[in-house]
Design a protein around this motif. Structure first.
Motif, PDB file in Angstrom:
ATOM      1  N   THR A  32      56.477  60.970  20.567  1.00 25.14           N
ATOM      2  CA  THR A  32      57.510  60.569  19.607  1.00 25.14           C
ATOM      3  C   THR A  32      58.803  60.243  20.329  1.00 25.14           C
ATOM      4  N   ARG A  33      59.140  61.060  21.313  1.00 21.02           N
ATOM      5  CA  ARG A  33      60.351  60.810  22.099  1.00 21.02           C
ATOM      6  C   ARG A  33      60.243  59.476  22.851  1.00 21.02           C
ATOM      7  N   PRO A  85      57.482  66.054  19.969  1.00 22.16           N
ATOM      8  CA  PRO A  85      56.352  65.647  20.815  1.00 22.16           C
ATOM      9  C   PRO A  85      56.768  64.537  21.781  1.00 22.16           C
ATOM     10  N   SER A  86      56.226  64.586  22.974  1.00 21.46           N
ATOM     11  CA  SER A  86      56.605  63.617  24.004  1.00 21.46           C
ATOM     12  C   SER A  86      56.350  62.183  23.567  1.00 21.46           C
ATOM     13  N   ARG A  92      45.030  67.691  25.603  1.00 21.70           N
ATOM     14  CA  ARG A  92      45.851  68.249  24.524  1.00 21.70           C
ATOM     15  C   ARG A  92      45.793  67.356  23.289  1.00 21.70           C
ATOM     16  N   MET A  93      45.793  66.042  23.498  1.00 18.14           N
ATOM     17  CA  MET A  93      45.726  65.126  22.359  1.00 18.14           C
ATOM     18  C   MET A  93      44.394  65.259  21.616  1.00 18.14           C
ATOM     19  N   ARG A 115      46.712  69.477  20.162  1.00 18.44           N
ATOM     20  CA  ARG A 115      47.853  70.308  20.597  1.00 18.44           C
ATOM     21  C   ARG A 115      48.972  69.493  21.208  1.00 18.44           C
ATOM     22  N   ALA A 116      48.890  68.173  21.127  1.00 14.36           N
ATOM     23  CA  ALA A 116      49.933  67.338  21.721  1.00 14.36           C
ATOM     24  C   ALA A 116      51.207  67.431  20.909  1.00 14.36           C
TER      25      ALA A 116
END
Length: 383
Positions: free
Chosen positions: A321-322, A318-319, A377-378, A382-383
């Motif tokens: 987390t990155r 997930p973006s 999405r969050m 669905r994020a």
């Protein structure tokens, strides 16, 4: 059919770089123009047009349309390299004079160290590693040398371009850390990648590049990232990671390796947590180019599971987390702010790729659309 074409091209390159006669064109292959165009397209995609011409009698029994396109691609590579060498040498000298020494990485470092003819190493730009503290002075040197900034200025890298006398555009990607991801940069820097360099006298007296073992680490990372995020191949975006030019890089480098070099590669792969990626790259080069890898080196890499955080940055993640990983690896508050700001409000380059149908919109509107889309999405999980 691409698999059969790629196997044929791999064998052709493998024999060409060793000065052996090429394999014969298969009589069973289609004779239509569409298939011939597909072969020429794959040779261009793999970046091996000039390498194919190294064998005695190269392309003699190929269909004329295919041979002509490969030769045209090879001529373009040669002329581009003439201009790129001049521009690169001028830029490196300007940076050195400004007190901002740069180290070449990846393709151009390989071209002027591992390849008999630098033009054989097909590439679209050069990567330069500079010290973060030299940003302002480096930019001033680039402007004074006739360069202009292109694309987005990302947190840890930015691109500059100019034209040579022959009319070719030449782009240089300036990296303030060894990777565009702060987390990956942290892991590589912990293993010394980016801190070592060797002279590249075939390019210029002032030119320096990363050593072969460190470059293999960078190629392995680059290959994995390209497979995940894709990269431009002409007008399209490709996600293939087994390009012949990368396999050829390894074949040429490893041919000259001493036991000390292999040990340095094993040590650096362990220190950077990249062993699984390096092993995958070596295996791909062995399959395509017949690259010989010492069994004990391969066994050692196979036993090393690598660094979980680094591998997570390359795997689906997930973006958010990155972003958290990159923020934790940023070296200063200013760098954290740049990383966070670009993740929140990226530039036109990212936005136009995300919303190609709305590329004519103002950047601020595209940024707002992206934020609304991400929030949706969050909220829906669905994020």
């Amino acid at each position: 059919m691409n698999d059969a074409i790629d196997r044929f091209l791999a064998l052709s390159v493998r024999r060409a770089v060793r000065g052996k006669a090429p394999p014969p064109w298969s009589e069973d292959w289609p004779s239509d123009a569409e298939f011939h165009a597909a072969v020429a397209d794959r040779a261009a995609f793999h970046g091996v047009a000039l390498a194919l011409l190294g064998a005695p009698g190269a392309l003699e029994d190929w269909p004329g349309a295919v041979a002509d396109r490969v030769r045209e691609e090879a001529r373009g590579q040669s002329f581009w390299e003439l201009g790129h060498r001049t521009v690169a040498a001028r830029l490196i000298a300007a940076l050195a004079a400004a007190g901002t020494p740069a180290v070449l990485t990846k393709g151009t470092a390989l071209a002027y160290s591992a390849y008999p003819d630098p033009a054989m190493r097909r590439r679209g730009d050069s990567d330069l590693l500079l010290r973060p503290a030299d940003r302002k002075a480096a930019r001033a040197a680039l402007v004074a040398s006739g360069f202009r900034r292109v694309g987005d200025a990302r947190p840890l890298q930015e691109s500059w371009a100019t034209e040579c006398d022959m009319g070719f555009a030449h782009q240089f990607d300036l990296h303030w850390r060894i990777s565009a991801s702060a987390l990956i940069a942290q892991k590589l820097e912990a293993g010394g990648v980016g801190s070592r360099s060797l002279p590249l006298p075939r390019l210029s007296e002032a030119a320096r590049g990363v050593p072969p073992t460190d470059n293999i680490i960078l190629i392995a990372i680059n290959r994995a990232l390209h497979h995940k995020y894709g990269y431009r191949s002409g007008a399209d975006k490709a996600f293939e990671q087994d390009r012949l030019i990368w396999a050829l890089d390894l074949a040429l480098l490893c041919e000259a390796f001493t036991p000390a070099d292999w040990e340095a590669l094993r040590t650096t792969a362990a220190a950077t947590g990249t062993a699984p990626l390096v092993l995958s790259l070596l295996d791909a080069s062995a399959a395509m180019m017949g690259t010989s890898v010492p069994p004990d080196l391969r066994a050692g890499l196979a036993e090393d599971s690598g660094d979980a955080a680094l591998l997570a940055c390359i795997a689906p993640l997930p973006s958010i987390t990155r972003l958290r990983l990159d923020l934790s690896a940023s070296t200063s508050l200013a760098e954290k702010l740049r990383v966070f700001s670009y993740a929140l409000l990226p530039g036109p380059e990212v936005l136009h790729e995300r919303f190609p149908e709305a590329a004519h919109w103002p950047t601020a509107l595209l940024q707002g659309r992206r934020l609304v889309f991400g929030l949706g999405r969050m909220l829906t999980g669905r994020a």
